[in-house]
Design an enzyme around this catalytic site. Structure first.
Site, PDB file in Angstrom:
ATOM      1  N   LYS A   1       0.951  -1.639   0.016  1.00  0.00           N
ATOM      2  CA  LYS A   1      -0.212   0.010   0.042  1.00  0.00           C
ATOM      3  C   LYS A   1       0.698   1.366  -0.038  1.00  0.00           C
ATOM      4  CE  LYS A   1      -1.590   2.371   3.134  1.00  0.00           C
ATOM      5  NZ  LYS A   1      -1.991   3.828   2.048  1.00  0.00           N
TER       6      LYS A   1
ATOM      7  N   GLU B   1       9.964  15.339  15.791  1.00  0.00           N
ATOM      8  CA  GLU B   1      10.784  15.011  14.748  1.00  0.00           C
ATOM      9  C   GLU B   1       9.947  16.274  14.047  1.00  0.00           C
ATOM     10  OE1 GLU B   1       9.284  11.360  12.059  1.00  0.00           O
ATOM     11  OE2 GLU B   1      11.075  11.347  11.198  1.00  0.00           O
TER      12      GLU B   1
ATOM     13  N   CYS C   1      13.054  10.514   6.970  1.00  0.00           N
ATOM     14  CA  CYS C   1      13.659   9.520   8.775  1.00  0.00           C
ATOM     15  C   CYS C   1      14.667  10.677   8.852  1.00  0.00           C
ATOM     16  CB  CYS C   1      12.652   8.639   8.046  1.00  0.00           C
ATOM     17  SG  CYS C   1      13.644   7.405   7.449  1.00  0.00           S
TER      18      CYS C   1
ATOM     19  N   GLU D   1      10.367   0.947  10.234  1.00  0.00           N
ATOM     20  CA  GLU D   1      11.388   1.489  10.316  1.00  0.00           C
ATOM     21  C   GLU D   1      10.446   2.581  10.335  1.00  0.00           C
ATOM     22  OE1 GLU D   1      12.965   4.778   9.290  1.00  0.00           O
ATOM     23  OE2 GLU D   1      13.076   3.751   6.945  1.00  0.00           O
TER      24      GLU D   1
HETATM   25  P1  NAI Z   1       2.153   8.085   8.237  1.00  0.00           P
HETATM   26  O1  NAI Z   1       2.825   7.231   9.192  1.00  0.00           O
HETATM   27  O2  NAI Z   1       0.832   8.200   8.647  1.00  0.00           O
HETATM   28  O3  NAI Z   1       1.778   7.534   7.274  1.00  0.00           O
HETATM   29  C1  NAI Z   1       2.929   6.417   6.828  1.00  0.00           C
HETATM   30  C2  NAI Z   1       1.796   5.266   5.689  1.00  0.00           C
HETATM   31  O4  NAI Z   1       1.045   4.299   7.211  1.00  0.00           O
HETATM   32  C3  NAI Z   1       0.724   5.968   4.802  1.00  0.00           C
HETATM   33  O5  NAI Z   1       1.090   5.118   3.523  1.00  0.00           O
HETATM   34  C4  NAI Z   1      -1.027   5.237   5.427  1.00  0.00           C
HETATM   35  O6  NAI Z   1      -1.486   5.722   4.956  1.00  0.00           O
HETATM   36  C5  NAI Z   1      -0.141   4.459   6.457  1.00  0.00           C
HETATM   37  N1  NAI Z   1      -0.835   4.542   7.102  1.00  0.00           N
HETATM   38  C6  NAI Z   1      -1.477   5.495   7.987  1.00  0.00           C
HETATM   39  N2  NAI Z   1      -2.348   5.153   9.275  1.00  0.00           N
HETATM   40  C7  NAI Z   1      -2.380   3.929  10.026  1.00  0.00           C
HETATM   41  C8  NAI Z   1      -3.392   2.833  10.439  1.00  0.00           C
HETATM   42  N3  NAI Z   1      -3.628   2.800  10.895  1.00  0.00           N
HETATM   43  N4  NAI Z   1      -2.401   1.198   9.789  1.00  0.00           N
HETATM   44  C9  NAI Z   1      -1.962   1.283   9.003  1.00  0.00           C
HETATM   45  N5  NAI Z   1      -1.316   1.940   8.562  1.00  0.00           N
HETATM   46  C10 NAI Z   1      -1.461   3.347   8.404  1.00  0.00           C
HETATM   47  O7  NAI Z   1       2.543   9.337   8.110  1.00  0.00           O
HETATM   48  P2  NAI Z   1       1.808  10.399   7.327  1.00  0.00           P
HETATM   49  O8  NAI Z   1       0.992  10.866   7.859  1.00  0.00           O
HETATM   50  O9  NAI Z   1       2.343  10.766   6.331  1.00  0.00           O
HETATM   51  O10 NAI Z   1       3.668  11.935   8.337  1.00  0.00           O
HETATM   52  C11 NAI Z   1       2.624  11.982   9.813  1.00  0.00           C
HETATM   53  C12 NAI Z   1       4.415  12.548  10.099  1.00  0.00           C
HETATM   54  O11 NAI Z   1       4.979  11.111   9.934  1.00  0.00           O
HETATM   55  C13 NAI Z   1       5.084  13.137   9.319  1.00  0.00           C
HETATM   56  O12 NAI Z   1       4.937  14.780   9.649  1.00  0.00           O
HETATM   57  C14 NAI Z   1       6.406  12.513   9.551  1.00  0.00           C
HETATM   58  O13 NAI Z   1       6.868  13.108  10.867  1.00  0.00           O
HETATM   59  C15 NAI Z   1       5.922  10.991  10.204  1.00  0.00           C
HETATM   60  N6  NAI Z   1       6.912  10.260   8.744  1.00  0.00           N
HETATM   61  C16 NAI Z   1       7.930   9.734   8.954  1.00  0.00           C
HETATM   62  C17 NAI Z   1       8.687   9.021   7.982  1.00  0.00           C
HETATM   63  C18 NAI Z   1       9.466   8.383   8.464  1.00  0.00           C
HETATM   64  O14 NAI Z   1      10.273   7.677   6.966  1.00  0.00           O
HETATM   65  N7  NAI Z   1      10.477   7.908   9.288  1.00  0.00           N
HETATM   66  C19 NAI Z   1       7.797   8.485   6.630  1.00  0.00           C
HETATM   67  C20 NAI Z   1       6.344   9.762   6.479  1.00  0.00           C
HETATM   68  C21 NAI Z   1       6.193  10.421   7.984  1.00  0.00           C
END
Ligand code: NAI
Length: 782
Positions: free
Chosen positions: A190, A393, A298, A264
């Site tokens: 996904k 972050e 990240c 991760e």
């Molecule tokens: P997120 O962690 O919500 O999204 C990442 C993925 O998880 C997306 O594909 C999303 O659809 C999916 N997702 C969201 N809720 C889920 C659930 N309950 N169960 C399974 N999958 C789920 O990240 P988001 O909202 O896009 O960004 C929010 C913050 O997260 C950012 O501001 C940043 O701080 C952090 N982030 C960190 C990343 C990293 O690589 N460490 C990457 C993306 C975001």
């Protein structure tokens, strides 16, 4: 701008990349996209817009994946698994190679589409994201080819659910899909809702490569779609990259399901500059550390720690460099900083920076686009270590900075975070750099460089940055399981008290073993341990939460053990074996009395315990890391580090050998242990105290808390200073998994228990669980 004006000003002229081919692909394949399931695209359904963040323009429409869509995709992947997993490695290698070649062939299209959808500068998608994604498929074609000979005795897991973020949409897809397929798994992936287009283009090339139907499935949608995938019973593994908050939710949602899990997650990675650093290079490095991909990385070097003596000059030069950054149209090849992925991210960053009340904020003095989702490169100096912006972050182009005086203060500040993904350090004194690197709580350390990645080099975090590695053989093993003969765990009731007690026997209460000393249970209670012949063998203390806390405290105090040499640990393990051997008859008699086993079996268990101690004494200085063949002039060293404090729930059966089988690998690798021994037969483990005492094991390295695992397991799993939990007892796994979500500790609980007397009761699986890989990159030369 005319050419003449450019000559006058010496400014860069615009160098726009054409998006015609990408728009053409969108128009032909879309603009309304369905999912990619079982080798074909489904009809587009209800969904949401894909937007170009640089302009806000809608460029395509995506389908919101329902639970039914996930169901169909998982079924397709499960069907494909039976054939795909049985293909010889060479056959899978050919497909992965074909995918690599096609990624290369369509490189420009992928790069432009990525930039249109995500807002990252074309220079980055063209020179970093897409080439690294290709490299990942090439590298894993090689792993698939070599797997049969190099990793015998391993099997793929099944259907892997993979959930990826929006910051590196294609690259994260490659990091997930390539190892899963190489290992013989099938996939339902996904993509993030903001950035699904390159995943759909990848689906296109899966068809072009003739990949068997159902091996790769892509379901678009938001977190709800992700949740449906996470909770699907036929998914064997979840691999997630994204925020720590969602990672924690996934840990909870998969609790007790037996699914493998790698996470991760986020970071707040330190970027340490010593006063003897090559300052210009360190400043150029910062551009890559925090303004690469608009800081939406990240492992971004988002926390600058600069030595006080050079701080003023460093900040001044940094500001001058910031003023030279070019912010604007991501499709322009001269642009350094593009658009944030979505206005939601813009709002989050703005809110976080506005809420800050400390320090001094400097924004790059550069022209900003009038519209679109752009945020200026920002530096905030003079923050205290506890300031929210120092701890949280931001995930945007905002660098926070503070100063340090001594190397040890730098380490302390660097590690003052709940995260542990990456760290960068700059010093021309390699002696200093290689002294500091192992002391940093991070899965990746870059010395005099930053944000280097490669398929051969393991990447991943410690602490709340998650667990598991991606890249290298280490990353592949996260998609495999050992082919071991296992028996499901089941509770064993203690021997009940006899109806009549003839001779009461001596009242010998075995205490806890905490910090190298025997300690009374906090509760003041103990329970009698009976033999099946009705003989009172002794009493075992009933430990509680407080005893676990004391034991963890003692383990924390024994941190020096993690810094000892493998040679020293080997000697101590041999010594334990020798002392156990001297008392072998006594231990065998105890086992017979406790478990009414035969004399031969009791002796065999003691002998196997001694042999096991020898095995891990042997391994203590031989479970090596490696130097990875990364395409730089330099080395990437994959060092195996102890995980830290391991909470171990011993099996009910084989009460001596089970305990030794967990303690020995853990301490051989430099961990400290809090062991809860076999609940029905605790005295086999409590007898070990004297053996440990006489074998020079420092206090606090091994701690033993007896009692009811139903009370002790939640305390251990929920303790924020326990880094890993191993469960080989019949304790409630769902509770353990859920409680471990607090600090995202590594949970290791194989599907069942091995025959402890056999070869599956020891070996690499135990050593891998006892260690975490830290990759230290050291480029060399000018
Ligand atoms: P997120 O962690 O919500 O999204 C990442 C993925 O998880 C997306 O594909 C999303 O659809 C999916 N997702 C969201 N809720 C889920 C659930 N309950 N169960 C399974 N999958 C789920 O990240 P988001 O909202 O896009 O960004 C929010 C913050 O997260 C950012 O501001 C940043 O701080 C952090 N982030 C960190 C990343 C990293 O690589 N460490 C990457 C993306 C975001």
């Amino acid at each position: 701008m005319t050419t003449r004006e450019i000559f006058d000003s010496m400014e860069y002229g615009p160098a726009p990349e054409s998006d015609a081919e990408a728009r053409d692909w969108i128009a032909t394949r879309g603009p309304d996209f369905g999912h990619f399931i079982d080798g074909g695209f489904t009809d587009a359904g209800q969904g949401f817009a894909a937007k170009n963040p640089a302009t806000g323009e809608e460029i395509a429409r995506l389908t919101q994946g329902s639970a039914h869509d996930v169901e169909v995709a998982v079924a397709a992947a499960a069907k494909a698994f039976s054939k795909w997993s049985k293909l010889p490695g060479h056959a899978r290698a050919k497909y992965l190679y074909a995918l690599a070649r096609l990624l290369q062939k369509h490189a420009r299209l992928f790069a432009v589409l990525e930039t249109l959808d995500n807002g990252k500068p074309i220079r980055e998608s063209r020179d970093i994201d897409v080439p690294l994604a290709q490299r990942h498929f090439y590298y894993h074609a090689g792993l698939a080819q070599l797997m049969d000979s190099e990793m015998p005795g391993h099997a793929p897991l099944g259907v892997c659910g993979q959930i990826i973020p929006w910051n590196f949409p294609l690259l994260m897809l490659a990091w997930k899909i390539a190892p899963a397929l190489a290992a013989g798994n099938t996939v339902v992936l996904k993509p993030a809702e903001y950035t699904s287009l390159t995943a759909l283009l990848f689906a296109d090339i899966c068809r072009e490569a003739g990949l068997p139907k159902g091996v790769v499935n892509i379901v678009t949608g938001d977190g709800a779609t992700g949740e449906a995938l996470v909770t699907h019973p036929d998914v064997a593994k979840i691999a997630f990259t994204g925020s720590t908050a969602v990672g924690r939710r996934i840990r909870e949602a998969t609790a007790g399901s037996g699914k493998s899990l790698t996470l991760e997650l986020g970071g707040k990675s330190p970027y340490i500059v010593f006063d003897d650093a090559d300052i210009d290079s360190a400043i150029e490095g910062l551009v890559d550390a925090i303004w690469f991909n608009q800081g939406q990385v990240c492992c971004a070097g988002s926390r600058l720690l600069v030595q006080e003596s050079i701080a003023e000059d460093f900040h001044a030069r940094l500001k001058a460099r910031m003023d030279k950054l070019r912010v604007g149209d991501p499709l322009d090849k001269c642009i350094d900083v593009g658009a944030l992925v979505d206005p939601v991210q813009h709002q989050t960053i703005t809110r976080m920076v506005e809420a800050n009340t400390e320090g001094e904020v400097y924004r790059a003095q550069v022209p900003m686009p009038e519209q679109g989702c752009f945020y200026p490169p920002t530096l905030i100096t003079g923050l205290s270590p506890a300031a929210p912006l120092m701890q949280d972050e931001i995930f945007g182009p905002v660098l926070v900075s503070t100063t340090f005086r001594t190397p040890s203060e730098a380490v302390e500040l660097a590690n003052n975070t709940r995260y542990g993904l990456a760290a960068t350090l700059w010093s021309e004194n390699l002696n200093l750099a290689l002294d500091i690197a192992p002391k940093l709580a991070a899965g990746v350390v870059w010395v005099n460089a930053t944000n280097l990645f490669d398929a051969a080099a393991p990447f991943g975090g410690v602490r709340e940055s998650g667990f598991g590695r991606e890249g290298g053989w280490e990353g592949l093993s996260a998609y495999l399981k050992p082919k071991a003969k296992l028996t499901p765990r089941k509770p064993v009731a203690p021997v009940p008290a006899p109806d009549t007690v003839e001779a009461p026997g001596l009242d010998r209460t075995a205490k806890m073993y905490v910090g190298g000393k025997q300690a009374r249970p906090d509760s003041g209670y103990s329970r009698p341990v009976w033999s099946k012949r009705g003989q009172l063998l002794g009493h075992a203390g009933l430990g509680n939460r407080k005893d676990i806390r004391n034991a963890v405290e003692a383990a924390r105090g024994a941190a020096g053990w993690s810094r000892t040499t493998g040679h020293l640990r080997a000697q101590i393990l041999y010594y334990i074996a020798e002392n156990l051997s001297a008392r072998a008859d006594e231990f065998a008699a105890r086992l017979r009395a406790l478990t009414t086993t035969s004399a031969a079996r009791a002796e065999a268990e003691v002998e196997a315990s001694i042999a096991r101690l020898f095995t891990y004494a042997a391994w203590a200085d031989k479970f090596d890391g490696g130097v990875k063949s990364v395409p730089i002039r330099g080395v990437a060293m994959a060092m195996r580090e102890p995980v830290g404090i391991i909470g171990a729930l011993a099996p009910e059966e084989a009460p001596l050998l089970g305990a030794v089988s967990l303690i020995a690998p853990a301490i051989a690798m430099g961990n400290r242990v809090v062991l809860v021994p076999s609940a029905p037969y605790p005295l086999a483990a409590t007898d070990l105290y004297q053996v440990l005492d006489t074998s020079d094991v420092p206090g606090g390295v091994v701690n033993i808390v007896t009692g009811d695992p139903a009370d002790l397991a939640p305390a251990l799993a929920g303790h924020l200073e326990v880094d890993a939990l191993w469960n080989f007892s019949a304790s409630d796994q769902a509770m353990i998994d859920a409680a471990s979500a607090g600090n995202l500790k590594r949970v290791w609980a194989p599907e069942g228990n091995p025959d402890w007397l056999g070869g599956d009761g020891e070996g690499r699986a135990f050593l891998e669980a006892a260690t975490e890989v830290k990759t230290i990159w050291v480029p060399y030369g000018e």
